[in-house]
Design an enzyme around this catalytic site. Sequence first.
Site, PDB file in Angstrom:
ATOM      1  N   ARG A  93       0.935  -1.337   0.133  1.00 47.88           N
ATOM      2  CA  ARG A  93      -0.048   0.098   0.176  1.00 47.88           C
ATOM      3  C   ARG A  93       0.837   1.285  -0.180  1.00 47.88           C
ATOM      4  NH1 ARG A  93      -2.707   1.659   4.088  1.00 47.88           N
ATOM      5  NH2 ARG A  93      -1.637   0.251   5.535  1.00 47.88           N
ATOM      6  N   ARG A 127       6.124   7.519  11.946  1.00 49.66           N
ATOM      7  CA  ARG A 127       5.309   6.675  12.566  1.00 49.66           C
ATOM      8  C   ARG A 127       5.422   5.238  12.713  1.00 49.66           C
ATOM      9  NH1 ARG A 127       3.454   8.040   7.294  1.00 49.66           N
ATOM     10  NH2 ARG A 127       3.022   6.054   6.203  1.00 49.66           N
ATOM     11  N   TYR A 148      20.192   9.336   2.275  1.00 46.27           N
ATOM     12  CA  TYR A 148      21.575   9.388   2.254  1.00 46.27           C
ATOM     13  C   TYR A 148      21.902  10.523   1.170  1.00 46.27           C
ATOM     14  CZ  TYR A 148      26.356   8.469   3.044  1.00 46.27           C
ATOM     15  OH  TYR A 148      27.801   8.456   3.463  1.00 46.27           O
ATOM     16  N   ARG A 201      30.605  21.829   8.102  1.00 46.26           N
ATOM     17  CA  ARG A 201      30.913  21.460   6.695  1.00 46.26           C
ATOM     18  C   ARG A 201      30.292  20.404   6.371  1.00 46.26           C
ATOM     19  NH1 ARG A 201      31.619  17.106   4.623  1.00 46.26           N
ATOM     20  NH2 ARG A 201      33.940  16.140   4.876  1.00 46.26           N
ATOM     21  N   LYS A 219      23.380   9.128   8.223  1.00 45.90           N
ATOM     22  CA  LYS A 219      24.313   8.174   8.430  1.00 45.90           C
ATOM     23  C   LYS A 219      23.554   7.029   9.371  1.00 45.90           C
ATOM     24  CE  LYS A 219      27.971   9.993   6.468  1.00 45.90           C
ATOM     25  NZ  LYS A 219      28.755   9.519   5.486  1.00 45.90           N
ATOM     26  N   GLU A 290      31.199  13.354  12.212  1.00 46.87           N
ATOM     27  CA  GLU A 290      30.676  13.563  11.039  1.00 46.87           C
ATOM     28  C   GLU A 290      30.797  14.967  10.451  1.00 46.87           C
ATOM     29  OE1 GLU A 290      30.116  10.636   9.050  1.00 46.87           O
ATOM     30  OE2 GLU A 290      30.379  12.017   7.356  1.00 46.87           O
ATOM     31  N   ASP A 291      31.337  15.320   9.456  1.00 46.98           N
ATOM     32  CA  ASP A 291      31.154  16.737   8.732  1.00 46.98           C
ATOM     33  C   ASP A 291      31.368  17.930   9.592  1.00 46.98           C
ATOM     34  OD1 ASP A 291      30.524  15.051   6.700  1.00 46.98           O
ATOM     35  OD2 ASP A 291      28.473  15.834   6.087  1.00 46.98           O
ATOM     36  N   ASP A 313      34.617   9.750  10.594  1.00 49.18           N
ATOM     37  CA  ASP A 313      34.215   9.166   9.453  1.00 49.18           C
ATOM     38  C   ASP A 313      34.848   9.719   8.199  1.00 49.18           C
ATOM     39  OD1 ASP A 313      32.673   7.443   7.697  1.00 49.18           O
ATOM     40  OD2 ASP A 313      31.303   9.080   7.370  1.00 49.18           O
ATOM     41  N   ASP A 314      34.778  11.165   8.207  1.00 53.99           N
ATOM     42  CA  ASP A 314      35.432  11.811   7.015  1.00 53.99           C
ATOM     43  C   ASP A 314      36.851  11.569   6.671  1.00 53.99           C
ATOM     44  OD1 ASP A 314      33.001  13.309   5.920  1.00 53.99           O
ATOM     45  OD2 ASP A 314      33.099  13.791   8.094  1.00 53.99           O
ATOM     46  N   ALA A 350      42.778  19.342  -0.051  1.00 48.03           N
ATOM     47  CA  ALA A 350      43.653  19.052   1.103  1.00 48.03           C
ATOM     48  C   ALA A 350      42.890  19.243   2.552  1.00 48.03           C
ATOM     49  CB  ALA A 350      45.011  19.702   1.245  1.00 48.03           C
ATOM     50  N   ALA A 353      39.250  15.025   4.235  1.00 50.32           N
ATOM     51  CA  ALA A 353      38.949  14.011   3.579  1.00 50.32           C
ATOM     52  C   ALA A 353      40.356  13.746   2.689  1.00 50.32           C
ATOM     53  CB  ALA A 353      37.952  14.221   2.774  1.00 50.32           C
ATOM     54  N   ASN A 469      30.942  15.563  -2.606  1.00 53.02           N
ATOM     55  CA  ASN A 469      29.328  15.448  -2.404  1.00 53.02           C
ATOM     56  C   ASN A 469      28.692  16.836  -2.380  1.00 53.02           C
ATOM     57  OD1 ASN A 469      29.246  12.506  -2.631  1.00 53.02           O
ATOM     58  ND2 ASN A 469      30.196  12.458  -0.621  1.00 53.02           N
ATOM     59  N   ASN A 514      32.084   5.983  -1.731  1.00 49.53           N
ATOM     60  CA  ASN A 514      31.574   6.664  -0.614  1.00 49.53           C
ATOM     61  C   ASN A 514      31.759   5.996   0.696  1.00 49.53           C
ATOM     62  OD1 ASN A 514      29.421   7.315   1.404  1.00 49.53           O
ATOM     63  ND2 ASN A 514      28.911   8.870  -0.279  1.00 49.53           N
TER      64      ASN A 514
HETATM   65  N1  LIG Z   1      33.243  10.270  -1.079  1.00 46.03           N
HETATM   66  C1  LIG Z   1      32.986  10.273   0.043  1.00 46.03           C
HETATM   67  O1  LIG Z   1      33.076   9.213   0.760  1.00 46.03           O
HETATM   68  C2  LIG Z   1      33.632  11.425   0.945  1.00 46.03           C
HETATM   69  C3  LIG Z   1      33.852  11.389   2.272  1.00 46.03           C
HETATM   70  C4  LIG Z   1      34.383  12.586   2.830  1.00 46.03           C
HETATM   71  C5  LIG Z   1      34.389  13.878   2.200  1.00 46.03           C
HETATM   72  N2  LIG Z   1      33.922  13.920   0.785  1.00 46.03           N
HETATM   73  C6  LIG Z   1      33.645  15.130   0.121  1.00 46.03           C
HETATM   74  O2  LIG Z   1      34.933  15.652   0.046  1.00 46.03           O
HETATM   75  C7  LIG Z   1      34.707  17.103  -0.176  1.00 46.03           C
HETATM   76  C8  LIG Z   1      35.770  17.832   0.854  1.00 46.03           C
HETATM   77  O3  LIG Z   1      35.515  17.559   2.045  1.00 46.03           O
HETATM   78  P1  LIG Z   1      36.474  17.974   3.209  1.00 46.03           P
HETATM   79  O4  LIG Z   1      36.101  17.605   4.373  1.00 46.03           O
HETATM   80  O5  LIG Z   1      38.084  17.532   2.910  1.00 46.03           O
HETATM   81  O6  LIG Z   1      36.519  19.503   2.954  1.00 46.03           O
HETATM   82  P2  LIG Z   1      37.239  20.818   3.108  1.00 46.03           P
HETATM   83  O7  LIG Z   1      36.625  21.976   3.125  1.00 46.03           O
HETATM   84  O8  LIG Z   1      38.100  20.578   4.433  1.00 46.03           O
HETATM   85  O9  LIG Z   1      38.474  20.624   2.076  1.00 46.03           O
HETATM   86  C9  LIG Z   1      38.358  21.218   0.854  1.00 46.03           C
HETATM   87  C10 LIG Z   1      39.706  21.183   0.316  1.00 46.03           C
HETATM   88  O10 LIG Z   1      39.668  21.541  -1.136  1.00 46.03           O
HETATM   89  C11 LIG Z   1      40.580  22.574  -1.506  1.00 46.03           C
HETATM   90  N3  LIG Z   1      40.044  23.278  -2.791  1.00 46.03           N
HETATM   91  C12 LIG Z   1      39.011  24.239  -2.592  1.00 46.03           C
HETATM   92  N4  LIG Z   1      39.030  24.787  -4.057  1.00 46.03           N
HETATM   93  C13 LIG Z   1      39.973  23.948  -4.868  1.00 46.03           C
HETATM   94  C14 LIG Z   1      40.312  24.238  -6.029  1.00 46.03           C
HETATM   95  N5  LIG Z   1      39.933  24.929  -6.981  1.00 46.03           N
HETATM   96  N6  LIG Z   1      41.210  23.244  -6.413  1.00 46.03           N
HETATM   97  C15 LIG Z   1      41.746  22.322  -5.725  1.00 46.03           C
HETATM   98  N7  LIG Z   1      41.271  22.120  -4.351  1.00 46.03           N
HETATM   99  C16 LIG Z   1      40.676  23.329  -3.877  1.00 46.03           C
HETATM  100  C17 LIG Z   1      40.625  23.614  -0.272  1.00 46.03           C
HETATM  101  O11 LIG Z   1      41.703  24.203  -0.187  1.00 46.03           O
HETATM  102  C18 LIG Z   1      40.482  22.287   0.754  1.00 46.03           C
HETATM  103  O12 LIG Z   1      41.865  22.044   0.925  1.00 46.03           O
HETATM  104  C19 LIG Z   1      33.249  17.553   0.254  1.00 46.03           C
HETATM  105  O13 LIG Z   1      32.565  17.825  -0.717  1.00 46.03           O
HETATM  106  C20 LIG Z   1      32.855  16.131   1.084  1.00 46.03           C
HETATM  107  O14 LIG Z   1      31.328  15.958   0.685  1.00 46.03           O
HETATM  108  C21 LIG Z   1      33.345  12.756   0.293  1.00 46.03           C
HETATM  109  O1  LIG Z   2      28.061  11.853   3.513  1.00 46.13           O
HETATM  110  C1  LIG Z   2      28.536  11.450   2.435  1.00 46.13           C
HETATM  111  O2  LIG Z   2      28.041  11.042   1.378  1.00 46.13           O
HETATM  112  C2  LIG Z   2      30.050  11.041   2.411  1.00 46.13           C
HETATM  113  C3  LIG Z   2      31.028  11.912   3.193  1.00 46.13           C
HETATM  114  O3  LIG Z   2      31.061  11.456   4.684  1.00 46.13           O
HETATM  115  C4  LIG Z   2      31.060  13.363   2.940  1.00 46.13           C
HETATM  116  O4  LIG Z   2      31.051  14.208   3.747  1.00 46.13           O
HETATM  117  O5  LIG Z   2      30.486  13.776   1.934  1.00 46.13           O
HETATM  118 MG   LIG Z   3      30.795  13.307   5.909  1.00 45.81          MG
END
Ligand SMILES: NC(=O)c1ccc[n+]([C@@H]2O[C@H](COP(=O)([O-])OP(=O)(O)OC[C@H]3O[C@@H](n4cnc5c(N)ncnc54)[C@H](O)[C@@H]3O)[C@@H](O)[C@H]2O)c1
Ligand SMILES: O=C(O)C[C@H](O)C(=O)O
Ligand SMILES: [Mg+2]
Length: 628
Positions: A93, A127, A148, A201, A219, A290-291, A313-314, A350, A353, A469, A514
Amino acid sequence: MSNFSHQIRAASALINRLKHPREFSRIPMLMRSRSFTTIEGDRPTIVHKRSLDILHDPWFNKGTSFSMTERDRLDLRGLLPPSVMSSEQQIERFMVDLKRLEVHARDGPSDPNALAKWRILNRLHDRNETMYYKVLIANIEEYAPIVYTPTVGLVCQNYSGLFRRPRGMYFSAEDRGEMMSMVYNWPADQVDMIVVTDGSRILGLGDLGVQGIGIAIGKLDLYVAAAGINPQRVLPVMIDVGTNNEKLLKDPLYLGLQEHRLDGDEYVAVIDEFMNAVFTRWPNVIVQFEDFQSKWAFKLLQRYRSTYRMFNDDVQGTAGVAIAGLLGAVRGQGKPMIDFPKQKIVVAGAGSAGIGVLNSARKTMARMLGNNESAFESARSQFWVVDAKGLITEERENIDPDALPFARKVKEIQRQGLREGASLVEVVREVKPDVLLGLSAVGGLFSKEVLEALKGSTSTRPAIFAMSNPTKNAECTAEEAFSIVGDNIIFASGSPFNDVDLGNGHIGHCNQGNNMYLFPGIGLGALLSGSRIISDGMLQAAAECLAAYMTEEQVLDGVIYPSTSRIRDITKEVAAAVVKEAIEEDLAEGYREMDARELQKLSQEEIVNFVKHNMWSPEYPTLVYKDN
Ligand SMILES: NC(=O)c1ccc[n+]([C@@H]2O[C@H](COP(=O)([O-])OP(=O)(O)OC[C@H]3O[C@@H](n4cnc5c(N)ncnc54)[C@H](O)[C@@H]3O)[C@@H](O)[C@H]2O)c1
Ligand SMILES: O=C(O)C[C@H](O)C(=O)O
Ligand SMILES: [Mg+2]
């Protein structure tokens, strides 16, 4: 066991497992001599409420599935339509309603109905939790992108408008001094998993303040669906210390503290108080960070990881998933795993992640090269890191200490025709990398020019990881990668994309890289081992297990991560690997009736069974009323 010998053992185990992936990952499921009681067993659930209070409690509500005898016992007669439905009929349903919106669920935010689907699912969550998780588990591939990533990003952005009922707990800067008593406001006496964020973040969407709670909820949905954590024992947490998002600070409808974020010692004191409070009430809980913005992600990890059962996690989950994918990419080139240290890897981003991945990839290479100082040093030279200011070298002013180990030496890069701050396209052009990995949060960063440059890669099959993401922040789409770089690539993205029709009868496979493939297993394994901390070895074991999950045939087909539909099985295997490692490192203190000595006696197969039998499944329990 010393760290050194442990790492040597891990390296050879890795190579061994990867040689025999099937044996490691497809452990026979038959129950052997030892049998395990499940967390719940078949025991009835005792409830202290009746009548409408039961119908309005999502933990116990069965809606139209309450049998007539239960309706009598729980004073429900007359409060429901007379027809008793099976849980299958109930779902049928519900699905009629949901399927009206069916267009392209996997397209995430580009699906105009994604948010509407989230609303319908969320109302069910509010619910009837059992039914919600039954629907989610049975359709995980379709609905993970809704509850997610990527839709959860949209949910967080629109949280003030979407908020109906609270879920989880909110600790704010104004609650300082009160947290120890506040934790007792949560109704569950047992909590196994907390996912906590400060909203600073959220995915690649920046500071969303209190609205970030959606991420913790999403999550934990995977913790229930993939790891079988009982939904009554999960707790999403938002620590609201303000926001630096100017738009939210001015928005009269914003639900969080409208002040700038706390920082420095004041900020740390709030997080300390929260950690102390939750571990006092629930000493066995696991806390997943997280984040958190990078600035705090590393500091808090270092602060708590040797005293509390926590992980980030990140930083750590992402690192493991990336390592598994990078090893898959080597195998996908038809090369032996041991060639990983020869890969040239350009990383864009850098932050928490990117640095997490770099540290872990470097250590993995070093282990394969002999695990000594020179191996560690030589592994360093395989990475080129580009952030918002371009290529990071030793000449970088005010360099972030976490990035310093990856700063290129000036002489080295001059030889390569590069310089401090060189652009991504220049770096790709000169380095000709095997792997281009993005964790930058910058959508479209892997532009046509960058992807064109990657065509000059010296690899027979370059790999592109667009891991940021949600979807709009991905460094490039699967379509762009295959159409520009060519058919013979490996592609992975953090958010799901559809596979690409290459037009020649072949399909370009889009992998979802991911951290969802690891964090549920890390949490479950840590819980069931009863380890007091989550060690590097436990995280490494999780990553190796994921890497070994893929067969030779799959990786040669460009499939380096499993399909989401396998997530419950993968999580079970990952959790078992984590438990095993905790036992080997003498960290496991046991879980419930399975004490440390009993755990020590388990074979690999028995560990898998132990994990499996402690995973909650969404079945309605018999409810028995008892006066409080
Ligand atoms: N796929 C996954 O499982 C996964 C896991 C964790 C994070 N992420 C994604 O990774 C991304 C970054 O996360 P974070 O915590 O490291 O963020 P953050 O903000 O700490 O780091 C971002 C980095 O990107 C750099 N950056 C910004 N502009 C740039 C450019 N033009 N060229 C090159 N580098 C540049 C920044 O200087 C910084 O070092 C987010 O979008 C997050 O969703 C994905
Ligand atoms: O949340 C996700 O999908 C992966 C990672 O933890 C992120 O921050 O992007
Ligand atoms: Mg995350």
